[in-house]
Design an enzyme around this catalytic site. Structure first.
Site, mmCIF file in Angstrom:
data_model
loop_
_atom_site.group_PDB
_atom_site.id
_atom_site.type_symbol
_atom_site.label_atom_id
_atom_site.label_comp_id
_atom_site.label_asym_id
_atom_site.label_seq_id
_atom_site.Cartn_x
_atom_site.Cartn_y
_atom_site.Cartn_z
ATOM 1 N N ALA A 328 33.799 -30.225 12.413
ATOM 2 C CA ALA A 328 32.550 -29.649 13.609
ATOM 3 C C ALA A 328 31.272 -28.701 12.500
ATOM 4 O O ALA A 328 32.329 -28.224 11.604
ATOM 5 C CB ALA A 328 33.107 -28.916 14.636
ATOM 6 N N ASP A 330 28.695 -26.751 12.849
ATOM 7 C CA ASP A 330 28.300 -25.340 14.092
ATOM 8 C C ASP A 330 26.296 -25.838 13.941
ATOM 9 O O ASP A 330 26.386 -25.487 14.867
ATOM 10 C CB ASP A 330 28.834 -24.832 14.646
ATOM 11 C CG ASP A 330 30.310 -24.895 14.916
ATOM 12 O OD1 ASP A 330 31.269 -24.576 14.739
ATOM 13 O OD2 ASP A 330 30.790 -25.937 15.793
ATOM 14 N N ASP A 333 25.108 -29.980 13.421
ATOM 15 C CA ASP A 333 25.421 -30.726 14.518
ATOM 16 C C ASP A 333 25.267 -29.501 15.665
ATOM 17 O O ASP A 333 24.533 -30.761 16.518
ATOM 18 C CB ASP A 333 27.319 -31.059 15.064
ATOM 19 C CG ASP A 333 27.872 -31.835 13.687
ATOM 20 O OD1 ASP A 333 28.790 -31.576 13.554
ATOM 21 O OD2 ASP A 333 26.974 -32.143 13.388
ATOM 22 N N GLY A 335 23.844 -26.507 15.308
ATOM 23 C CA GLY A 335 22.845 -24.882 15.496
ATOM 24 C C GLY A 335 22.683 -23.487 16.006
ATOM 25 O O GLY A 335 23.257 -23.587 17.379
ATOM 26 N N MET A 339 22.356 -21.629 20.026
ATOM 27 C CA MET A 339 23.768 -21.843 20.439
ATOM 28 C C MET A 339 23.618 -20.448 20.741
ATOM 29 O O MET A 339 24.823 -19.771 21.454
ATOM 30 C CB MET A 339 25.157 -22.450 19.500
ATOM 31 C CG MET A 339 24.825 -23.757 19.507
ATOM 32 S SD MET A 339 25.275 -24.707 21.390
ATOM 33 C CE MET A 339 23.934 -25.782 21.598
ATOM 34 N N ASN A 413 34.258 -24.594 22.605
ATOM 35 C CA ASN A 413 35.639 -23.739 23.181
ATOM 36 C C ASN A 413 35.175 -21.910 22.446
ATOM 37 O O ASN A 413 35.239 -21.371 22.990
ATOM 38 C CB ASN A 413 36.750 -24.171 22.952
ATOM 39 C CG ASN A 413 36.298 -24.778 21.496
ATOM 40 O OD1 ASN A 413 35.741 -25.514 21.683
ATOM 41 N ND2 ASN A 413 37.488 -24.449 20.789
ATOM 42 N N TYR A 414 34.203 -21.732 21.495
ATOM 43 C CA TYR A 414 35.052 -21.083 20.106
ATOM 44 C C TYR A 414 33.294 -20.592 20.279
ATOM 45 O O TYR A 414 32.390 -21.012 21.307
ATOM 46 C CB TYR A 414 34.909 -21.690 18.966
ATOM 47 C CG TYR A 414 36.125 -21.518 18.531
ATOM 48 C CD1 TYR A 414 36.538 -22.948 17.577
ATOM 49 C CD2 TYR A 414 36.752 -20.822 18.597
ATOM 50 C CE1 TYR A 414 38.280 -22.578 16.781
ATOM 51 C CE2 TYR A 414 38.357 -20.074 17.988
ATOM 52 C CZ TYR A 414 38.859 -21.614 17.280
ATOM 53 O OH TYR A 414 40.038 -21.235 16.545
ATOM 54 N N GLU A 415 33.238 -18.804 19.757
ATOM 55 C CA GLU A 415 32.409 -18.063 19.726
ATOM 56 C C GLU A 415 32.704 -17.835 18.223
ATOM 57 O O GLU A 415 33.904 -17.262 17.922
ATOM 58 C CB GLU A 415 32.809 -17.176 20.379
ATOM 59 C CG GLU A 415 31.947 -16.880 22.331
ATOM 60 C CD GLU A 415 32.411 -17.647 23.207
ATOM 61 O OE1 GLU A 415 34.072 -18.245 22.451
ATOM 62 O OE2 GLU A 415 31.322 -17.871 23.921
ATOM 63 N N HIS A 467 44.075 -25.247 11.946
ATOM 64 C CA HIS A 467 42.585 -26.207 11.720
ATOM 65 C C HIS A 467 41.892 -24.912 10.709
ATOM 66 O O HIS A 467 42.415 -24.064 11.030
ATOM 67 C CB HIS A 467 41.192 -26.625 13.022
ATOM 68 C CG HIS A 467 41.704 -24.718 13.685
ATOM 69 N ND1 HIS A 467 42.161 -25.020 14.731
ATOM 70 C CD2 HIS A 467 40.295 -24.294 13.778
ATOM 71 C CE1 HIS A 467 42.289 -23.633 15.553
ATOM 72 N NE2 HIS A 467 40.602 -23.337 14.696
ATOM 73 N N ASP A 617 15.313 -19.551 -11.698
ATOM 74 C CA ASP A 617 15.623 -19.354 -9.770
ATOM 75 C C ASP A 617 16.461 -20.083 -9.383
ATOM 76 O O ASP A 617 16.571 -21.256 -9.225
ATOM 77 C CB ASP A 617 13.947 -20.257 -9.611
ATOM 78 C CG ASP A 617 13.788 -19.753 -7.658
ATOM 79 O OD1 ASP A 617 13.289 -20.181 -6.891
ATOM 80 O OD2 ASP A 617 15.075 -19.338 -7.620
#
Lengths: 704, 704
Positions: A328, A330, A333, A335, A339, A413-415, A467, A617
């Site tokens: 994933a 996040d 895929d 945002g 989210m 599922n995740y935060e 993971h 730069d």
């Protein structure tokens, strides 16, 4: 990226457009206008599905003079206001990107993208995928094989399909199915991750129809058997009604009777300038990155032109199809902006809080508010510095006050709790907390107490596969100016020599210049420490170049093979540090379009140009992460795992910059002494109607 | 250790002695009685100088049954109450250790120690050394060469002499001299570290007389020149009167209107049992280790038998004499207990604080109170866990409440803030913050902007040499019982094989058992994670052995050569982890007597026994540290540098142990929303008479 470029420069102009500041996020009306303008270049019967409508930030070569003029009070240059758009012709795979000039009212660029450039997910799409998966007749038939109890609610977690080179050019979703506790059908927040199902529909993205149904391997090997009748097992709920709550936790409150020390001054409808304890910066926000900080200065001295989370990648360890595709991105895929949670006073943030809201687009080009997506507050972080002169007994001590800008994103599922923090010693800390629910898949009960080497059983019949969480922070520095260099210090023992180091204790620190764009790594054995330096500005005391050093923990680099799609796509995941020359569109280290990507468009590819990065730069990309080997304690919701990256001044100031923090004294802090005689009566905490976020995140219908 | 053993077992016994708990620290009267008993075995005209009078903790084989009886409510076994004593015959080098049985009133052991066992420093000795150094005629003559302005105050920082094998068998002090700002002679807290002097007297420890005067090298090489006339330069003060203080910091207070959630129940005069959020433990304290935690359990389940900081070593990088000997052992040489600050309400600790006091001995065997040497309080550490179900919008969130037991030690120039912290997810965190003042030495002004490779110029004429801070935490585990093992997990990529891992994404985690006592290291490339496990207790869900894993940051191991005294003495400094079998007297990983030690008596030597450490009573030593490369910002006082070690449950519980924390709600937390219209008036903070710790640390005369 562009396949067919359309030129609209001959279109009539519109009335002169005014914006508050070139770095303000797009306003609601700018979003609407942009959508209208893009629609206007298509026939009226063509329906567009918008993926991103966001500020097309001005080129740095325009923005730098603008900021200089702003800080010096000179007249401000004109900069056209532009929006970046990516969109589909609805219900087709025809994906486009466009640049809209809002100042002139013209679509400056409109290009069909290539076959392997796919758009991110959007909220309505996710809900459509869930709905279609659950209502598909063949899916229902497959589910029947499980012989679920009557009235069982089946849920769908749509996943970005991933990449493996097997007929994966078209955009699809891999849908993982779960069910809710059949004994508790009315509990809409029952934890369905405790009940993963072995059936996975795949959905195409023109009409969101199921194109095939896959069955998942549930043993220890590749074997896939027909879905077996469901075996009863307990639920594993996380919402509080199902817990026996502790009764002995006493309230702890943070009060600021004179208010908070920061000021957030609005710029236009969407921007803010933040000032706190000599820090100043401009705060932005967009659909993909969430918070972006611009023009970060301390005591007026330039430090960072732009700070943002660049992407994150979460590849999974199960080699078996279809899990091999779980990887994933996040931000790319989904945002981090899109989210973001609606933060609730007293739930997510403690103390005196100011909330910032934002606005993004939905898939129809309609501006959608994100209320309270960022919270800003101070916090006490313990002692800042202390010294006691033992001869006199006099202690000098100050506390370490931090400023926090925080956002929380839910990605299925995740935060992730994402925070930029600043302190009074001139330090910036970027903190990530991983929490939420493990992604789960079914495992045969015979293996509950046996396990598999690529995951952990966290509940009967529930496997959480290992993971990695790999984050990439983009730091665009301007340490006392825009020409910076990257160096690293290393400490080396001196050899034992009779005339210089006879006792074998000596060591030296030497500095190495990074000459070309590259990926680099930490080395704890040499204490390798990277610094962003400006050699044209010298410390008045010791003559050393001003610099900011990077403190970042090591992490196990991506374990996927260099031949794998995972490795080719997550171009940031193989080194602790990348350094490149600045390029306006080189913002996302995993590439612009990550969904089902192929690689070749991220930071590894930019570094391969091997540009000189000396006194120019530069952009520094800082990677950090976790190899998440799940444990029982991570289920049903995991306690926060905390990662921090710090940037700290080195010979930038003339002394400790926090020396002028007022001493920590009781009249200011008003601590209270607890006596030994103090009893702690237990108290029943009644959690009633008042809930955090019972009112919901965004206005939406619940689709079940 | 014993050279001459004296047997006193035939002495008449005294009245039956009662103690509240065998693990309580010695009381004031026990200290006095112990001193009297030791004196009683010497002729009356022999004066003793006490270095340590501390609890001689009961043997584990006695203590374990005692604790089991205590927890089960059975009758408690009798354990004799004993004290450990180390002392000198005053004004000689005759150093002894003794064991006094307070229950019987007998001196059970009294032994002269060997020639290279030396006692720690004591407070009165430090003051004597300062005084004698400054009043010595030859020292005064040497100082005259500096031609300091009239009335300049010279200060002395006595340093433990160190070891180099050059006529260093006798105990000595190396005294580094500084002066205070000559323009500010009345400021007793003027920062003398800004004015290091190139003269260093050496003092012997029988009569504390100067035996020689050394001149320090002040260039880039070994050259030592005669002291040159002092060159005027600015001061660099840290006390607030010399700063232009910030005026825009608003108060932030922590309030607990219902009190704090912890209870500290006294046991006897000196002990406490702490209970908080399912944690229980016994809190102890002693002269050397400061805080010690015993019998740490969560929800009644045994976790740690004993937790303590075992020692710390700070070796310096300058190879030149006499700096090559700078290698401080702040616990063994001085004592983390003895050096603890008197914590002041509202200065050092924020919120609802309970203070613990202790009592140690002075050099005359007189009990000396250490008021407020430990503070205990809760703090909010952000969000503990969160999940939002995007379908319903319902968020479940709890905050992470921590319990802190904190002590701050001042070791001459440096401070260390030491804290044991516990949270509601069953996690223990040990935190060290390094702050205070760099140890400085003079450098010729010509080198101010040139520098040297082994240090940093932090002020004109002031060099702060690079040094390492290496800490060693002693963890004596009892994870669900006393027979534990140490294992480590590593994650390895699977090879690409067509039948199992064709996509090259798979990886596995494998566990390795540590079979024999040894030193071991982290390895970020394999995500090597050490766990303390009990294989006889299995997780009911997944069958895995209960364990606690160690999260510790890597550090650059001691850079001194293995041939060096530094390396031989700091036996813990070469590995991230040591594991040994438990032995009652194996408490201090750098050895029992560190002052001018030779090595061979610490954890490396114990590990060399290669005892089996499988399913037995093991001790785990966790090392962590900083290679401190000073920067300007570290002067005159350094902002805290923070290090954390965490021990976290792995398959110990059946689910997230913090699930039963009540949800974070506004009625409990009472946060306040700051509006955009809120103005932040600036306010002049008047810092007047009310000062932190103006009343001093311990009652003492100021010797100047």
């Amino acid at each position: 990226m562009a396949a067919q470029l359309q030129d609209f420069s001959s279109e009539p102009s519109v009335a002169k457009y005014h914006t508050a500041h070139p770095l303000c996020p797009l306003t609601a009306s700018e979003i609407s206008t942009t959508a209208d303008l893009v629609r206007s270049v298509w026939p009226a019967n063509i329906d567009l599905r918008f993926k991103v409508i966001t500020l097309d930030e001005p080129a740095k070569k325009s923005m730098v003079p603008y900021l200089e003029a702003e800080h010096s009070g000179a007249s401000l240059p004109e900069i056209p206001r532009k929006a970046f758009v990516s969109y589909y012709i609805r219900n087709t795979d025809r994906f486009h990107e466009a640049t809209v000039n809002l100042s002139s009212g013209k679509v400056e660029k409109n290009a069909r993208l290539g076959p392997n450039d796919h758009g991110n997910g959007d909220y309505d799409e996710i809900l459509q995928v869930e709905k279609n998966a659950l209502e598909d007749e063949k899916v229902k038939e497959a589910i029947k094989k499980l012989q679920l109890p009557e009235g069982t609610a089946v849920c769908a977690d749509p996943w970005i399909y991933g990449s493996d080179g097997n007929n994966d050019d078209e955009r699809m979703y891999q849908v993982f199915l779960y069910m809710r506790d059949p004994n508790n059908a009315n509990e809409l927040d029952s934890n369905h991750y405790a009940f993963p199902l072995p059936i996975s529909p795949v959905i195409e993205c023109n009409n969101y129809e199921v194109i095939r149904i896959e069955y998942l391997p549930t043993g220890a090997d590749n074997t896939v058997h027909e879905p077996r009748p469901w075996q009863s097992k307990p639920a594993n709920e996380y919402v509080h009604e199902y817990q026996t709550l502790r009764t002995d936790l006493k309230p702890l409150r943070v009060v600021q009777p004179e208010g908070a020390s920061f000021s957030l001054t609005p710029t236009g409808e969407t921007g803010h300038v933040l000032a706190w304890q000599k820090w100043t910066m401009r705060v932005g926000y967009n659909q993909r990155e969430g918070m972006v900080l611009y023009d970060v200065r301390y005591d007026g001295r330039p430090l960072f032109y732009r700070l943002s989370l660049s992407d994150m990648n979460i590849p999974y360890a199960d080699p078996r199809s279809p899990f091999h595709k779980k990887s994933a991105y996040d931000l790319g895929d989904a945002g981090a902006g899109a989210m973001a949670n609606n933060l609730q006073l007293g739930c997510d943030c403690l103390g005196h809080i100011q909330y910032l809201s934002a606005v993004i687009t939905d898939d129809k080009g309609v501006p959608t508010p994100l209320e309270n997506c960022v919270c800003v507050h101070e916090q006490d972080a313990g002692i800042g510095w202390k010294h006691t002169n033992y001869r006199t007994g006099r202690a000098a001590v100050v506390r370490n006050r931090e400023l926090v800008l925080q956002s929380i994103i839910t990605v299925s599922n995740y935060e992730y709790i994402l925070a930029f923090m600043f302190n009074q010693a001139g330090e910036l800390i970027y903190e990530v907390r991983a929490t939420g629910i493990l992604s789960t898949q079914p495992i045969d009960h015979e293996l509950d107490k046996v396990g598999v080497p690529f995951g952990t059983v966290v509940h009967p019949g529930v496997l959480a596969v290992h993971h990695q969480h790999i984050f990439s922070l983009r730091v665009d520095p301007m340490i006392e100016g825009h020409a910076n260099r990257l160096v690293y210090d290393e400490a080396h023992a001196l050899p034992i020599t009779p005339d210089w180091n006879p006792y074998g204790v000596g060591y030296e620190v030497s500095e190495t210049l990074v000459e070309t764009a590259s990926g680099l790594d930490l080395n704890a054995d040499t204490n390798r420490t990277f610094k962003i330096q400006n050699p044209s500005v010298r410390n008045p005391v010791n003559g050393k170049p001003v610099a900011y050093k990077i403190h970042v923990p090591p992490f196990q680099k991506m374990l996927s093979h260099p031949q794998s799609f995972n490795w080719k796509r997550a171009e940031f995941a193989d080194h602790n540090i990348y350094v490149t020359t600045h390029a306006d569109k080189e913002l996302y280290s995993g590439g612009w379009y990550t969904n089902q990507s192929r690689g070749g468009t991220g930071v590894r590819s930019w570094a391969a140009r091997q540009d000189s990065v000396v006194d120019t730069d530069i952009v520094v990309w800082i990677q950090f992460g976790i190899n998440h080997v799940p444990r029982i304690e991570d289920f049903p919701v995991m306690p926060c795992e905390i990662l921090k990256v710090s940037l700290k001044p080195v010979n930038f100031f003339e002394r400790n910059p926090a020396l002028d923090v007022p001493p920590s004294v009781q009249s200011f802090n008003q601590s209270v002494a607890v006596s030994e005689a103090h009893h702690q009566p237990s108290q029943e905490l009644v959690v009633g109607k008042e809930e955090c976020c019972a009112t919901g995140e965004r206005e939406r219908e619940s689709k079940l």
